[in-house]
Write a protein that holds these residues in place. Structure first.
Motif, mmCIF file in Angstrom:
data_model
loop_
_atom_site.group_PDB
_atom_site.id
_atom_site.type_symbol
_atom_site.label_atom_id
_atom_site.label_comp_id
_atom_site.label_asym_id
_atom_site.label_seq_id
_atom_site.Cartn_x
_atom_site.Cartn_y
_atom_site.Cartn_z
ATOM 1 N N ARG A 181 -70.144 -32.832 -2.210
ATOM 2 C CA ARG A 181 -71.532 -32.405 -2.427
ATOM 3 C C ARG A 181 -71.718 -31.752 -3.787
ATOM 4 N NH1 ARG A 181 -70.782 -29.581 2.303
ATOM 5 N NH2 ARG A 181 -71.288 -27.648 1.165
ATOM 6 N N ALA A 182 -70.794 -30.849 -4.139
ATOM 7 C CA ALA A 182 -71.002 -29.988 -5.305
ATOM 8 C C ALA A 182 -70.258 -30.455 -6.546
ATOM 9 C CB ALA A 182 -70.598 -28.552 -4.964
ATOM 10 N N GLY A 183 -69.312 -31.375 -6.396
ATOM 11 C CA GLY A 183 -68.535 -31.822 -7.538
ATOM 12 C C GLY A 183 -67.283 -30.992 -7.740
ATOM 13 N N HIS A 184 -66.370 -31.530 -8.541
ATOM 14 C CA HIS A 184 -65.100 -30.870 -8.814
ATOM 15 C C HIS A 184 -65.207 -30.052 -10.106
ATOM 16 C CE1 HIS A 184 -62.383 -33.092 -5.944
ATOM 17 N NE2 HIS A 184 -63.485 -33.845 -5.896
ATOM 18 N N PRO A 185 -64.956 -28.751 -10.059
ATOM 19 C CA PRO A 185 -64.905 -27.975 -11.313
ATOM 20 C C PRO A 185 -63.794 -28.515 -12.215
ATOM 21 C CG PRO A 185 -64.911 -26.522 -9.393
ATOM 22 C CD PRO A 185 -64.689 -27.904 -8.881
ATOM 23 N N GLN A 186 -64.067 -28.561 -13.514
ATOM 24 C CA GLN A 186 -63.072 -29.049 -14.468
ATOM 25 C C GLN A 186 -62.411 -27.916 -15.244
ATOM 26 O OE1 GLN A 186 -62.270 -32.403 -14.501
ATOM 27 N NE2 GLN A 186 -63.677 -32.328 -12.727
ATOM 28 N N THR A 187 -63.102 -26.796 -15.360
ATOM 29 C CA THR A 187 -62.562 -25.630 -16.067
ATOM 30 C C THR A 187 -62.867 -24.386 -15.235
ATOM 31 O OG1 THR A 187 -64.591 -25.092 -17.297
ATOM 32 C CG2 THR A 187 -63.101 -26.766 -18.256
ATOM 33 N N GLN A 189 -64.490 -21.859 -16.086
ATOM 34 C CA GLN A 189 -65.864 -21.437 -16.336
ATOM 35 C C GLN A 189 -66.859 -22.184 -15.443
ATOM 36 O OE1 GLN A 189 -63.534 -22.019 -18.760
ATOM 37 N NE2 GLN A 189 -63.284 -19.784 -19.016
ATOM 38 N N ASP A 190 -66.488 -23.380 -14.985
ATOM 39 C CA ASP A 190 -67.380 -24.151 -14.107
ATOM 40 C C ASP A 190 -67.601 -23.472 -12.759
ATOM 41 O OD1 ASP A 190 -67.567 -26.079 -16.059
ATOM 42 O OD2 ASP A 190 -66.066 -27.412 -15.158
ATOM 43 N N LEU A 191 -66.732 -22.540 -12.385
ATOM 44 C CA LEU A 191 -66.873 -21.866 -11.095
ATOM 45 C C LEU A 191 -68.170 -21.064 -11.011
ATOM 46 C CD1 LEU A 191 -63.212 -20.592 -10.619
ATOM 47 C CD2 LEU A 191 -64.319 -22.475 -9.380
ATOM 48 N N ALA A 192 -68.714 -20.689 -12.163
ATOM 49 C CA ALA A 192 -69.966 -19.932 -12.161
ATOM 50 C C ALA A 192 -71.116 -20.738 -11.556
ATOM 51 C CB ALA A 192 -70.309 -19.505 -13.584
ATOM 52 N N ASP A 193 -70.966 -22.062 -11.519
ATOM 53 C CA ASP A 193 -72.012 -22.926 -10.974
ATOM 54 C C ASP A 193 -71.712 -23.355 -9.541
ATOM 55 O OD1 ASP A 193 -73.394 -22.890 -13.444
ATOM 56 O OD2 ASP A 193 -72.075 -24.469 -14.223
ATOM 57 N N HIS A 194 -70.700 -22.756 -8.928
ATOM 58 C CA HIS A 194 -70.306 -23.141 -7.577
ATOM 59 C C HIS A 194 -70.441 -21.966 -6.620
ATOM 60 C CE1 HIS A 194 -68.507 -27.225 -7.966
ATOM 61 N NE2 HIS A 194 -68.475 -26.888 -9.248
ATOM 62 N N VAL A 195 -70.520 -22.304 -5.333
ATOM 63 C CA VAL A 195 -70.487 -21.284 -4.287
ATOM 64 C C VAL A 195 -69.038 -20.852 -4.107
ATOM 65 C CG1 VAL A 195 -70.883 -20.770 -1.855
ATOM 66 C CG2 VAL A 195 -72.489 -22.252 -3.101
ATOM 67 N N CYS A 196 -68.754 -19.582 -4.361
ATOM 68 C CA CYS A 196 -67.395 -19.047 -4.224
ATOM 69 C C CYS A 196 -67.398 -17.973 -3.135
ATOM 70 C CB CYS A 196 -66.908 -18.472 -5.545
ATOM 71 S SG CYS A 196 -66.782 -19.719 -6.867
ATOM 72 N N LEU A 197 -66.284 -17.858 -2.463
ATOM 73 C CA LEU A 197 -66.186 -16.960 -1.314
ATOM 74 C C LEU A 197 -65.119 -15.902 -1.574
ATOM 75 C CD1 LEU A 197 -66.302 -19.679 1.488
ATOM 76 C CD2 LEU A 197 -68.211 -18.336 0.582
ATOM 77 N N PRO A 198 -65.480 -14.828 -2.256
ATOM 78 C CA PRO A 198 -64.479 -13.790 -2.539
ATOM 79 C C PRO A 198 -64.163 -12.974 -1.304
ATOM 80 C CG PRO A 198 -66.624 -13.131 -3.354
ATOM 81 C CD PRO A 198 -66.788 -14.530 -2.827
ATOM 82 N N MET A 199 -62.930 -12.460 -1.274
ATOM 83 C CA MET A 199 -62.495 -11.596 -0.178
ATOM 84 C C MET A 199 -62.880 -10.153 -0.490
ATOM 85 S SD MET A 199 -60.743 -12.893 2.471
ATOM 86 C CE MET A 199 -59.465 -11.732 2.932
#
Length: 315
Positions: A181-187, A189-199
């Protein structure tokens, strides 16, 4: 009682002193050590002379400890107990290892890496009784009387004695559905555009690339949690990208239910699996037996279950 930097009395003299204090009689204590009353008295006097204090008040019928004698008795008992523990540890067998053992670990790690091996341990050491607490809450092992605590990650500064059990590789992972759905981050820095689940309260992920480069990325997502199992379920359900230790995510990676994200990067700095215990005492035979046994099983488990994944990571 003043400190003497050149004490030379032996353990037998300390043992004799403790028995004199217990029995209240030098002669009776001397009999237990195959010493005449005169020889036993001479040993106690030599101990007093070396420490330069009076340890006993003597009467015709009995002896009683002086205040300095009370202090020495407390230390002498501790010294003799520690020596006995050391002897037991260095020469322990299944028959000599016995007594209660109190251990705590995180729920997820305990279920996967400790619980499966408890029956084997108890068969090897039938004299041991185990109280195992599995919880993701950090307990005060000194106040609550735990012999060992398994901890994952970076340890906060403390007076606890820490022993590294194994490495703890951590990677970024996501479900194939999320990445479709969201695509594969390549770097990173791309994580800023993804839903991340921090602990917990973590809001920045640090990573190190295979080329040695280090990166720090601020991440955000719709939910946080402090329980590893809940976090793992959300990642599997396609909610977003998460950080996971190899021991936690390994089965799902092998089955294809999870996929490594940014496989050229690992979570940084590297962490370890630790065992911590309270300071101030020698390790008892049952604690050492459990520690040695579980370290061997944990290392074996990680190599056997996840050797292929680790080889890929190191290639």
């Amino acid at each position: 009682m003043e400190r003497n930097d050149q004490l030379s009395f032996d353990l037998k003299t300390l043992e004799l002193f403790v028995r004199v204090a217990t029995l209240g009689a030098i002669g009776r204590a001397g009999v237990e050590f195959n010493l005449s009353a005169t020889s036993a008295t001479q040993r106690i006097k030599a101990l007093e002379a070396e420490l330069d204090v009076k340890l006993l008040n003597r009467t015709t019928r009995a002896v009683a400890l002086t205040p300095d004698g009370e202090i020495l008795l407390e230390h002498a008992k501790r010294i003799l107990d520690d020596v006995a523990d050391a002897r037991t540890v260095l020469s322990h067998t299944a028959k000599t290892v016995s007594g209660p053992l109190k251990v705590t670990a995180s729920a997820s790690f305990g279920r996967s890496h400790i619980v499966p091996f408890v029956p084997e341990f108890l068969r090897l050491y039938p004299g041991v009784t185990l109280d195992l607490n599995l919880s993701d809450s950090i307990v005060d092992i000194v106040e609550e009387g735990y012999d060992l605590a398994f901890r994952i990650g970076r340890l906060a500064p403390s007076s606890l004695l820490a022993h590294a059990i194994d490495n703890n590789p951590q990677w970024l992972v996501a479900s194939p559905d999320y990445l479709a759905r969201a695509g594969h981050p390549q770097t990173p820095q791309d994580l800023a555009d993804h839903v991340c689940l921090p602990m917990g309260k973590i809001r920045a992920w640090r990573m190190r690339g295979d080329d040695g480069s280090e990166h720090e990325v601020h991440v955000s997502g719709p939910v946080t949690v402090n329980l590893g199992d809940a976090f793992g379920e959300w990642v599997l359900d396609g909610l977003g990208i998460g950080q996971a230790a190899l021991w936690h995510a390994g089965p799902d990676l092998q089955a294809g239910r999870l996929v490594r994200v940014l496989p050229a990067y690992s979570v940084w700095p590297e962490t370890k699996i630790w065992v911590v215990r309270a300071p101030g005492r020698l390790m008892s035979a049952r604690v050492k037996a459990f520690l040695d046994f579980m370290q061997a099983r944990i290392q074996m488990t990680n190599r056997q279950r996840y050797g292929t994944l680790l080889a890929t990571d190191n290639s």
